[in-house]
Design a protein around this motif. Structure first.
Motif, PDB file in Angstrom:
ATOM      1  N   UNK A  57       1.384 -19.375   3.480  1.00  0.00           N
ATOM      2  CA  UNK A  57       1.221 -18.669   2.203  1.00  0.00           C
ATOM      3  C   UNK A  57       1.596 -19.583   1.037  1.00  0.00           C
ATOM      4  N   UNK A  58       2.727 -20.259   1.131  1.00  0.00           N
ATOM      5  CA  UNK A  58       3.153 -21.144   0.044  1.00  0.00           C
ATOM      6  C   UNK A  58       2.206 -22.335  -0.104  1.00  0.00           C
ATOM      7  N   UNK A  59       1.633 -22.789   1.007  1.00  0.00           N
ATOM      8  CA  UNK A  59       0.705 -23.908   0.922  1.00  0.00           C
ATOM      9  C   UNK A  59      -0.560 -23.493   0.151  1.00  0.00           C
ATOM     10  N   UNK A  60      -0.920 -22.222   0.235  1.00  0.00           N
ATOM     11  CA  UNK A  60      -2.045 -21.735  -0.576  1.00  0.00           C
ATOM     12  C   UNK A  60      -1.766 -21.965  -2.057  1.00  0.00           C
ATOM     13  N   UNK A  61      -0.530 -21.668  -2.495  1.00  0.00           N
ATOM     14  CA  UNK A  61      -0.186 -21.845  -3.911  1.00  0.00           C
ATOM     15  C   UNK A  61      -0.228 -23.325  -4.299  1.00  0.00           C
ATOM     16  N   UNK A  62       0.026 -24.179  -3.324  1.00  0.00           N
ATOM     17  CA  UNK A  62       0.005 -25.620  -3.569  1.00  0.00           C
ATOM     18  C   UNK A  62      -1.425 -26.150  -3.632  1.00  0.00           C
ATOM     19  N   UNK A  63      -2.259 -25.709  -2.693  1.00  0.00           N
ATOM     20  CA  UNK A  63      -3.587 -26.307  -2.522  1.00  0.00           C
ATOM     21  C   UNK A  63      -4.711 -25.556  -3.232  1.00  0.00           C
ATOM     22  N   UNK A  64      -4.497 -24.277  -3.544  1.00  0.00           N
ATOM     23  CA  UNK A  64      -5.529 -23.482  -4.214  1.00  0.00           C
ATOM     24  C   UNK A  64      -4.917 -22.787  -5.429  1.00  0.00           C
ATOM     25  N   UNK A  65      -4.481 -23.558  -6.404  1.00  0.00           N
ATOM     26  CA  UNK A  65      -3.673 -23.009  -7.501  1.00  0.00           C
ATOM     27  C   UNK A  65      -4.374 -21.987  -8.378  1.00  0.00           C
ATOM     28  N   UNK A  66      -5.684 -22.017  -8.432  1.00  0.00           N
ATOM     29  CA  UNK A  66      -6.395 -21.082  -9.316  1.00  0.00           C
ATOM     30  C   UNK A  66      -7.045 -19.927  -8.561  1.00  0.00           C
ATOM     31  N   UNK A  67      -6.768 -19.824  -7.263  1.00  0.00           N
ATOM     32  CA  UNK A  67      -7.412 -18.793  -6.431  1.00  0.00           C
ATOM     33  C   UNK A  67      -6.421 -17.678  -6.107  1.00  0.00           C
ATOM     34  N   UNK A  68      -6.613 -16.482  -6.661  1.00  0.00           N
ATOM     35  CA  UNK A  68      -5.701 -15.384  -6.352  1.00  0.00           C
ATOM     36  C   UNK A  68      -5.706 -15.055  -4.856  1.00  0.00           C
ATOM     37  N   UNK A  69      -4.562 -14.639  -4.350  1.00  0.00           N
ATOM     38  CA  UNK A  69      -4.474 -14.224  -2.953  1.00  0.00           C
ATOM     39  C   UNK A  69      -3.613 -12.971  -2.847  1.00  0.00           C
ATOM     40  N   UNK A  70      -3.696 -12.350  -1.687  1.00  0.00           N
ATOM     41  CA  UNK A  70      -2.887 -11.172  -1.379  1.00  0.00           C
ATOM     42  C   UNK A  70      -2.230 -11.406  -0.032  1.00  0.00           C
ATOM     43  N   UNK A  71      -0.972 -10.981   0.106  1.00  0.00           N
ATOM     44  CA  UNK A  71      -0.327 -11.019   1.413  1.00  0.00           C
ATOM     45  C   UNK A  71       0.168  -9.615   1.736  1.00  0.00           C
ATOM     46  N   UNK A  72       0.116  -9.279   3.026  1.00  0.00           N
ATOM     47  CA  UNK A  72       0.468  -7.918   3.420  1.00  0.00           C
ATOM     48  C   UNK A  72       1.107  -7.889   4.800  1.00  0.00           C
ATOM     49  N   UNK A  73       1.812  -6.795   5.065  1.00  0.00           N
ATOM     50  CA  UNK A  73       2.225  -6.459   6.430  1.00  0.00           C
ATOM     51  C   UNK A  73       1.765  -5.019   6.644  1.00  0.00           C
ATOM     52  N   UNK A  74       2.486  -4.214   7.410  1.00  0.00           N
ATOM     53  CA  UNK A  74       2.016  -2.850   7.651  1.00  0.00           C
ATOM     54  C   UNK A  74       2.243  -1.954   6.434  1.00  0.00           C
ATOM     55  N   UNK A  75       3.491  -1.882   5.964  1.00  0.00           N
ATOM     56  CA  UNK A  75       3.791  -1.040   4.809  1.00  0.00           C
ATOM     57  C   UNK A  75       3.882  -1.839   3.516  1.00  0.00           C
ATOM     58  N   UNK A  76       3.944  -3.164   3.621  1.00  0.00           N
ATOM     59  CA  UNK A  76       4.123  -3.984   2.426  1.00  0.00           C
ATOM     60  C   UNK A  76       5.539  -3.907   1.904  1.00  0.00           C
ATOM     61  N   UNK A  77       6.514  -3.794   2.814  1.00  0.00           N
ATOM     62  CA  UNK A  77       7.902  -3.594   2.397  1.00  0.00           C
ATOM     63  C   UNK A  77       8.787  -4.802   2.715  1.00  0.00           C
ATOM     64  N   UNK A  78       9.038  -5.050   4.008  1.00  0.00           N
ATOM     65  CA  UNK A  78      10.058  -6.041   4.356  1.00  0.00           C
ATOM     66  C   UNK A  78       9.529  -7.465   4.501  1.00  0.00           C
ATOM     67  N   UNK A  79       8.580  -7.697   5.386  1.00  0.00           N
ATOM     68  CA  UNK A  79       8.024  -9.048   5.480  1.00  0.00           C
ATOM     69  C   UNK A  79       7.355  -9.439   4.169  1.00  0.00           C
ATOM     70  N   UNK A  80       6.562  -8.537   3.636  1.00  0.00           N
ATOM     71  CA  UNK A  80       5.928  -8.763   2.345  1.00  0.00           C
ATOM     72  C   UNK A  80       6.973  -8.930   1.249  1.00  0.00           C
ATOM     73  N   UNK A  81       7.993  -8.076   1.274  1.00  0.00           N
ATOM     74  CA  UNK A  81       9.052  -8.151   0.273  1.00  0.00           C
ATOM     75  C   UNK A  81       9.830  -9.443   0.339  1.00  0.00           C
ATOM     76  N   UNK A  82       9.985  -9.970   1.548  1.00  0.00           N
ATOM     77  CA  UNK A  82      10.710 -11.226   1.715  1.00  0.00           C
ATOM     78  C   UNK A  82       9.907 -12.395   1.143  1.00  0.00           C
ATOM     79  N   UNK A  83       8.593 -12.413   1.379  1.00  0.00           N
ATOM     80  CA  UNK A  83       7.752 -13.462   0.788  1.00  0.00           C
ATOM     81  C   UNK A  83       7.813 -13.363  -0.737  1.00  0.00           C
ATOM     82  N   UNK A  84       7.676 -12.150  -1.268  1.00  0.00           N
ATOM     83  CA  UNK A  84       7.729 -11.971  -2.719  1.00  0.00           C
ATOM     84  C   UNK A  84       9.064 -12.453  -3.272  1.00  0.00           C
ATOM     85  N   UNK A  85      10.159 -12.131  -2.584  1.00  0.00           N
ATOM     86  CA  UNK A  85      11.486 -12.548  -3.050  1.00  0.00           C
ATOM     87  C   UNK A  85      11.612 -14.060  -3.059  1.00  0.00           C
ATOM     88  N   UNK A  86      11.101 -14.727  -2.021  1.00  0.00           N
ATOM     89  CA  UNK A  86      11.163 -16.188  -1.970  1.00  0.00           C
ATOM     90  C   UNK A  86      10.372 -16.809  -3.121  1.00  0.00           C
TER      91      UNK A  86
END
Length: 265
Positions: free
Chosen positions: A138-167
């Protein structure tokens, strides 16, 4: 503000058939910069997206979706990634392939019942250490595709997703108060689907028999994120320390990512 009004207002965005969808942009990092609100989106599972939702997703400029669900989750709930022309779904599973093994999940649920904060911190640390390849992708996307929006998800979008967002937010200098707020917004984001998600868990005996622990585990309180942020700093020296220790990203890469994700306020 009512939950309905909140869901109709930023940072939430409408993607019909997808729960808990919002940008993690708009937060200030200093007097002159904010996190670009058009680049990074988070959500729950995308499998229920409607035809209208597909158009809304593409209209946001999203052509890449990182799915952190395990194969077991996808197969158990029969929720594969949809087919959306022009959108690439990238599987980046985070979690044990059999997280619901009776003894293991019962122990986790009892931990959430007896000491909710400690359980959240323990789960977050385990997720960080087993999920590093996914986080790197996910972070490599921000490095290599800086102008391309992306979405990341898990089942509820709470903990795994929340951890990526927090980082992400920690890495680029967003204040802890805003990181905690971003996590707690999941309570609002999941409210329309709360009953459905609860019924899904109640069909699994170990959750049904340990419902207090399951309820605590399903919460998204600011104090839980505060404890997780403190752990990240104590164990890894912050988001940058974690990423340079557990992924192949270097400090110079993180500098580029910081710059790529910011825009003038």
């Amino acid at each position: 503000m009512s939950s309905l009004s909140a869901l109709s207002s930023p940072p939430f965005v409408a993607v019909e058939g997808v729960i808990n969808v919002r940008t993690i942009g708009g937060y200030r990092t200093d007097a002159s910069h904010i996190v670009n609100p058009k680049l990074v989106f988070r959500s729950g599972e995308v499998s229920g997206i409607t035809e209208t939702g597909k158009q809304q997703l593409v209209a946001l400029g999203i052509h890449r979706v990182f799915d952190m669900r395990t194969n077991l989750e996808i197969n158990s709930y029969k929720t594969p990634s949809p087919n959306i022309p022009g959108v690439e779904f990238v599987p980046v599973p985070v979690g044990k392939e059999d997280p619901w093994e009776a003894g293991s999940i019962e122990k986790r649920l009892k931990h959430f019942q007896e000491n909710e904060l400690e359980a959240f911190v323990k789960d977050a640390q385990e997720t960080l250490e087993i999920g590093a390849p996914a986080f790197e992708a996910i972070f490599r996307h921000f490095l290599e595709r800086p102008s391309e929006p992306c979405l990341f998800n898990c089942t509820a979008g709470k903990d795994r997703t929340g951890l990526v967002a927090a980082l992400i937010l920690m890495l680029i200098g967003v204040d802890d108060a805003d990181i905690k707020k971003d996590y707690a917004l999941t309570t609002v984001g999941l409210e329309p689907e709360h009953e459905k998600l609860a019924l899904r868990l109640q069909n699994i005996p170990v959750f049904r028999d340990n419902w207090k622990g399951a309820t605590n585990m399903g919460s998204s309180k600011e104090e839980s994120m505060a404890a997780i942020l403190a752990m990240i700093r104590e164990k890894y020296g912050g988001a940058a320390g974690y990423l340079t220790a557990f992924t192949r990203l270097e400090e110079k890469d993180l500098d580029v990512i910081r710059s790529n994700l910011l825009t003038e306020a």
